[in-house]
Write an enzyme that holds these catalytic residues in place. Structure first.
Site: not given
Length: 254
Positions: A15, A89, A160, A164
């Site tokens: 998705r 991902n 977050y 990353k």
């Protein structure tokens, strides 16, 4: 190796951005292992859309090493060859809603741990599971999904962004170690995408503000981002590794 010769694992590929990446690889003739965690219905719809000759959907948790090994094994069994390309991902549960973000005086370490597990531990597991097949083939492509918030922390998504940033560091150390094996490791970093499940909570005026701030006067779409991922899997990028390509309409200059 051409894209249409590759077997690709896309984590979180059922998705949102993941589905756009899956479609892009399938469009170019690759065979794709679509990893899903809680999106069984979305995965089934994607397989029905693309076809079982190109796509297989497999449930798995990227934070569990055995589960990831099973993903890679399922791809090899279904398509008769090693997984040569991995797109990391999968995103731990997260909503890009600046108004609801946890700020410096309230955010807990558990939030950082969840993001680090999904981004860094997940990348480590997929790399370790796919490495034997890549080394046997003398070819490998690892593409990690990052963020432009390193350079432009307009919204302090502390957990977050920190995860990353750690993933970018691992991208570069892996590229140095795995280069002699014919394996490249790169990152593609976007800004806010218009629109994914994670960015659905973003007010429309925020999208409009971002658009006016970019040279292209637009907000990057998942399809546009997916095409940049293809570059790092294609022969044209064979001499590129350890890089972070920012794909955000020119908003941030890396």
């Amino acid at each position: 190796m051409r894209i249409d010769e590759q077997i690709v694992l896309v984590t979180g590929g059922a998705r949102g951005l993941g589905a756009a990446i899956t479609r892009a690889f399938a469009r170019e003739g690759a065979r794709v292992v679509v990893n899903w965690y809680r999106s069984e219905d979305a995965a089934a719809r994607l397989v029905a859309e693309i076809g079982t000759d190109r796509v297989v959907a497999v449930q798995g948790d990227v934070t569990d090493a055995e589960s990831v090994s099973a993903l890679v094994a399922a791809g090899q069994e279904r398509f008769g060859g090693a997984v040569t390309t991995v797109v990391n991902n999968a995103l731990p549960e997260f909503s890009f809603n600046g108004d609801a973000r946890e700020k410096a005086d309230s955010i807990g370490w558990n939030a950082f741990e969840a993001q680090l597990r999904g981004s860094v531990q997940g990348m480590l597991h997929t790399t370790q599971a796919a490495l034997p097949g890549m080394r046997s083939a003398g070819f490998g492509r690892i593409v990690n999904v990052g963020t432009n918030l390193f350079q432009n922390p307009v919204v302090p998504y502390h957990d977050y962004t920190a995860a990353k940033a750690a993933a970018l560091s691992l991208t570069r150390t892996l590229s140095s170690e795995l280069g002699p094996d014919g394996i490249t490791v790169n990152m593609v970093s976007g800004g806010l995408l218009r629109t994914t499940d994670a960015s659905a909570a973003t007010p429309e005026e925020v999208f409009d503000l971002i658009a006016t701030s970019t040279p292209l006067r637009s907000v990057t779409t998942p399809d546009e981002f997916a095409d940049a991922v293809l570059f790092f899997a294609a022969p044209w990028s064979r001499a590129v590794t350890g890089q972070n390509l920012v794909v955000d309409g020119g908003l941030v200059k890396d």
